[in-house]
Design a protein around this motif. Sequence first.
Motif, PDB file in Angstrom:
ATOM      1  N   ALA A   1       0.977  -0.947   0.016  1.00  0.00           N
ATOM      2  CA  ALA A   1       0.157  -0.406   0.183  1.00  0.00           C
ATOM      3  C   ALA A   1       0.686   1.085   0.311  1.00  0.00           C
ATOM      4  O   ALA A   1       1.032   2.164  -0.910  1.00  0.00           O
ATOM      5  CB  ALA A   1      -0.826  -0.115   1.213  1.00  0.00           C
ATOM      6  N   MET A   2       1.902   1.597   1.210  1.00  0.00           N
ATOM      7  CA  MET A   2       2.611   2.848   0.429  1.00  0.00           C
ATOM      8  C   MET A   2       3.346   2.598  -1.005  1.00  0.00           C
ATOM      9  O   MET A   2       3.775   4.060  -1.499  1.00  0.00           O
ATOM     10  CB  MET A   2       4.574   2.277   1.697  1.00  0.00           C
ATOM     11  CG  MET A   2       5.181   3.387   1.642  1.00  0.00           C
ATOM     12  SD  MET A   2       4.315   4.629   2.667  1.00  0.00           S
ATOM     13  CE  MET A   2       4.290   4.915   3.947  1.00  0.00           C
ATOM     14  N   THR A   3       3.306   1.672  -1.109  1.00  0.00           N
ATOM     15  CA  THR A   3       4.122   1.668  -3.064  1.00  0.00           C
ATOM     16  C   THR A   3       2.788   2.174  -3.682  1.00  0.00           C
ATOM     17  O   THR A   3       3.483   2.998  -4.159  1.00  0.00           O
ATOM     18  CB  THR A   3       5.264   0.601  -3.473  1.00  0.00           C
ATOM     19  OG1 THR A   3       5.336  -0.384  -2.258  1.00  0.00           O
ATOM     20  CG2 THR A   3       5.224   0.757  -4.647  1.00  0.00           C
ATOM     21  N   VAL A   4       1.759   2.110  -2.880  1.00  0.00           N
ATOM     22  CA  VAL A   4       1.400   2.872  -3.984  1.00  0.00           C
ATOM     23  C   VAL A   4       1.112   3.549  -3.441  1.00  0.00           C
ATOM     24  O   VAL A   4       1.061   5.159  -5.151  1.00  0.00           O
ATOM     25  CB  VAL A   4      -0.436   1.470  -3.882  1.00  0.00           C
ATOM     26  CG1 VAL A   4      -1.235   2.789  -4.378  1.00  0.00           C
ATOM     27  CG2 VAL A   4      -0.313   0.263  -4.538  1.00  0.00           C
ATOM     28  N   CYS A   5       1.286   4.092  -2.779  1.00  0.00           N
ATOM     29  CA  CYS A   5       0.463   5.403  -2.168  1.00  0.00           C
ATOM     30  C   CYS A   5       1.703   6.223  -2.346  1.00  0.00           C
ATOM     31  O   CYS A   5       1.658   7.196  -3.764  1.00  0.00           O
ATOM     32  CB  CYS A   5       0.602   6.110  -0.584  1.00  0.00           C
ATOM     33  SG  CYS A   5       0.913   7.438   0.026  1.00  0.00           S
ATOM     34  N   GLY A   6       3.274   5.722  -2.836  1.00  0.00           N
ATOM     35  CA  GLY A   6       4.140   6.736  -3.532  1.00  0.00           C
ATOM     36  C   GLY A   6       4.760   6.523  -4.602  1.00  0.00           C
ATOM     37  O   GLY A   6       5.413   7.536  -5.650  1.00  0.00           O
ATOM     38  N   CYS A   7       3.818   5.978  -5.324  1.00  0.00           N
ATOM     39  CA  CYS A   7       4.418   5.664  -7.036  1.00  0.00           C
ATOM     40  C   CYS A   7       2.625   5.807  -7.968  1.00  0.00           C
ATOM     41  O   CYS A   7       3.353   6.345  -9.570  1.00  0.00           O
ATOM     42  CB  CYS A   7       5.081   4.323  -6.707  1.00  0.00           C
ATOM     43  SG  CYS A   7       5.789   3.800  -6.289  1.00  0.00           S
ATOM     44  N   CYS A   8       1.910   5.065  -7.658  1.00  0.00           N
ATOM     45  CA  CYS A   8       0.966   5.380  -8.394  1.00  0.00           C
ATOM     46  C   CYS A   8      -0.090   6.617  -8.302  1.00  0.00           C
ATOM     47  O   CYS A   8      -1.795   5.644  -9.115  1.00  0.00           O
ATOM     48  CB  CYS A   8      -0.341   4.106  -7.691  1.00  0.00           C
ATOM     49  SG  CYS A   8       1.030   2.592  -7.946  1.00  0.00           S
ATOM     50  N   TYR A   9       0.253   7.572  -8.130  1.00  0.00           N
ATOM     51  CA  TYR A   9      -0.950   9.169  -8.413  1.00  0.00           C
ATOM     52  C   TYR A   9       0.079  10.224  -9.327  1.00  0.00           C
ATOM     53  O   TYR A   9       1.539  10.030  -9.394  1.00  0.00           O
ATOM     54  CB  TYR A   9      -1.066   9.597  -6.945  1.00  0.00           C
ATOM     55  CG  TYR A   9      -1.478   9.067  -5.752  1.00  0.00           C
ATOM     56  CD1 TYR A   9      -2.614   9.880  -5.661  1.00  0.00           C
ATOM     57  CD2 TYR A   9      -1.741   7.686  -5.210  1.00  0.00           C
ATOM     58  CE1 TYR A   9      -3.962   8.956  -5.260  1.00  0.00           C
ATOM     59  CE2 TYR A   9      -2.522   7.576  -4.562  1.00  0.00           C
ATOM     60  CZ  TYR A   9      -3.685   7.943  -4.493  1.00  0.00           C
ATOM     61  OH  TYR A   9      -5.097   7.422  -3.356  1.00  0.00           O
ATOM     62  N   THR A  10      -0.608  10.642  -9.371  1.00  0.00           N
ATOM     63  CA  THR A  10      -0.493  11.626 -10.688  1.00  0.00           C
ATOM     64  C   THR A  10       0.320  13.004 -10.102  1.00  0.00           C
ATOM     65  O   THR A  10       0.007  12.801  -8.649  1.00  0.00           O
ATOM     66  CB  THR A  10      -1.211  11.769 -11.953  1.00  0.00           C
ATOM     67  OG1 THR A  10      -1.823  12.844 -11.473  1.00  0.00           O
ATOM     68  CG2 THR A  10      -2.025  10.571 -11.994  1.00  0.00           C
ATOM     69  N   PRO A  11       1.198  13.905 -10.822  1.00  0.00           N
ATOM     70  CA  PRO A  11       1.764  15.214 -10.760  1.00  0.00           C
ATOM     71  C   PRO A  11       0.278  16.012  -9.902  1.00  0.00           C
ATOM     72  O   PRO A  11       0.178  17.076  -9.308  1.00  0.00           O
ATOM     73  CB  PRO A  11       2.106  15.532 -11.537  1.00  0.00           C
ATOM     74  CG  PRO A  11       1.955  14.750 -12.807  1.00  0.00           C
ATOM     75  CD  PRO A  11       1.747  13.883 -12.175  1.00  0.00           C
ATOM     76  N   GLN A  12      -1.159  15.741 -10.261  1.00  0.00           N
ATOM     77  CA  GLN A  12      -2.149  15.855 -10.090  1.00  0.00           C
ATOM     78  C   GLN A  12      -2.676  15.940  -8.979  1.00  0.00           C
ATOM     79  O   GLN A  12      -4.076  15.669  -8.789  1.00  0.00           O
ATOM     80  CB  GLN A  12      -3.068  16.135 -11.114  1.00  0.00           C
ATOM     81  CG  GLN A  12      -3.014  17.190 -12.623  1.00  0.00           C
ATOM     82  CD  GLN A  12      -2.015  16.960 -12.852  1.00  0.00           C
ATOM     83  OE1 GLN A  12      -1.058  15.390 -13.403  1.00  0.00           O
ATOM     84  NE2 GLN A  12      -0.624  17.716 -13.656  1.00  0.00           N
ATOM     85  N   ASN A  13      -1.909  14.390  -7.888  1.00  0.00           N
ATOM     86  CA  ASN A  13      -2.503  14.111  -7.499  1.00  0.00           C
ATOM     87  C   ASN A  13      -3.529  12.799  -6.657  1.00  0.00           C
ATOM     88  O   ASN A  13      -5.024  13.158  -5.945  1.00  0.00           O
ATOM     89  CB  ASN A  13      -2.860  15.265  -5.852  1.00  0.00           C
ATOM     90  CG  ASN A  13      -2.987  14.617  -4.100  1.00  0.00           C
ATOM     91  OD1 ASN A  13      -1.775  14.184  -4.118  1.00  0.00           O
ATOM     92  ND2 ASN A  13      -3.999  14.236  -3.344  1.00  0.00           N
ATOM     93  N   GLU A  14      -3.991  12.421  -8.382  1.00  0.00           N
ATOM     94  CA  GLU A  14      -4.996  11.752  -8.458  1.00  0.00           C
ATOM     95  C   GLU A  14      -4.683  10.267  -8.800  1.00  0.00           C
ATOM     96  O   GLU A  14      -3.328   9.858  -9.373  1.00  0.00           O
ATOM     97  CB  GLU A  14      -5.927  12.391 -10.292  1.00  0.00           C
ATOM     98  CG  GLU A  14      -6.408  13.377  -9.203  1.00  0.00           C
ATOM     99  CD  GLU A  14      -6.796  14.199 -10.942  1.00  0.00           C
ATOM    100  OE1 GLU A  14      -6.260  13.013 -12.228  1.00  0.00           O
ATOM    101  OE2 GLU A  14      -7.301  14.906 -11.254  1.00  0.00           O
ATOM    102  N   MET A  15      -5.417   9.200  -8.711  1.00  0.00           N
ATOM    103  CA  MET A  15      -5.153   8.332  -8.635  1.00  0.00           C
ATOM    104  C   MET A  15      -4.678   7.536 -10.012  1.00  0.00           C
ATOM    105  O   MET A  15      -5.991   7.898 -10.679  1.00  0.00           O
ATOM    106  CB  MET A  15      -5.919   6.495  -7.840  1.00  0.00           C
ATOM    107  CG  MET A  15      -5.726   5.122  -8.128  1.00  0.00           C
ATOM    108  SD  MET A  15      -3.986   4.933  -7.519  1.00  0.00           S
ATOM    109  CE  MET A  15      -4.902   4.359  -5.448  1.00  0.00           C
TER     110      MET A  15
END
Length: 276
Positions: A176-190
Amino acid sequence: MRALTRLRTCGYRTAYPWDRLHGKASPPGEREEDRFIYAHSLGFVILYDFLDGRAGAHERTSPQMMRQLGRAVAELHSVDPVDDLPSFPMGITSMRPFLESVDATHPNVASHPFLIWLRCQLSELMPRLESAGSLPLAMLHGDCFIDNVMFREDDSLVGVIDFEEVCSGPAILDLAMTVCGCCYTPQNEMDPHLFDAFLSAYEKERPLLPAERAVLWNYLRYTCLAIAFWRFRQFVVRHPEQSSEAKKQSYKPMQARVEDMSSAQTLCEKHRMSTA
């Protein structure tokens, strides 16, 4: 250092500290980890291998990169953890004591809206996590954000770096931490494409148990809360004078992710169904 020594024996791709004794036995009375510490005119330093690549960045993260990272994180979780690793340092073991003592230690922020919101979120979330029962444990990176992953110019993975937060805990927490740290766009969207690429590659190496799959989104909420708390405590409470306004506000994007978690989950589940 013991964790990195274990990873070295497994050939894990990361930057390893240089051994100033070149494999020789440590002198009597010297700690084993002292073999990696060099005395310098500016103080004591640890030297690490140079990895020829560039740190990842949200604006150029691709599904190809996330597939490689998924395999790398699954590989890490398959390594037997060393004894006596700490628990996740940014989690409830840090949040609870702070919230219990903040009225006395930092009365100026005790009634801050963020802390009121955080207490509410934890009161709802923690019973869900605690009721999940026993989940598979692993050695966790603890801070696998995209800028802690090195890539070559062709986007091939060089290694995962910065094991300063290495700890032991449920493997699903690190996922989950990796998803949080890597799977969001620069616009803070998943980004569902990045999420699916990472999770699919991870599960090819280490399939999730049904119990892990059931709590994945709760753990993603937990990691976003943990990062928001760390940033608030660090920049608003502990070092406000030395922190820029941007840093003081940096907890808010994580807060926004928590608020939008249901929508992000629906988006990713629809994407997985459409590509199945």
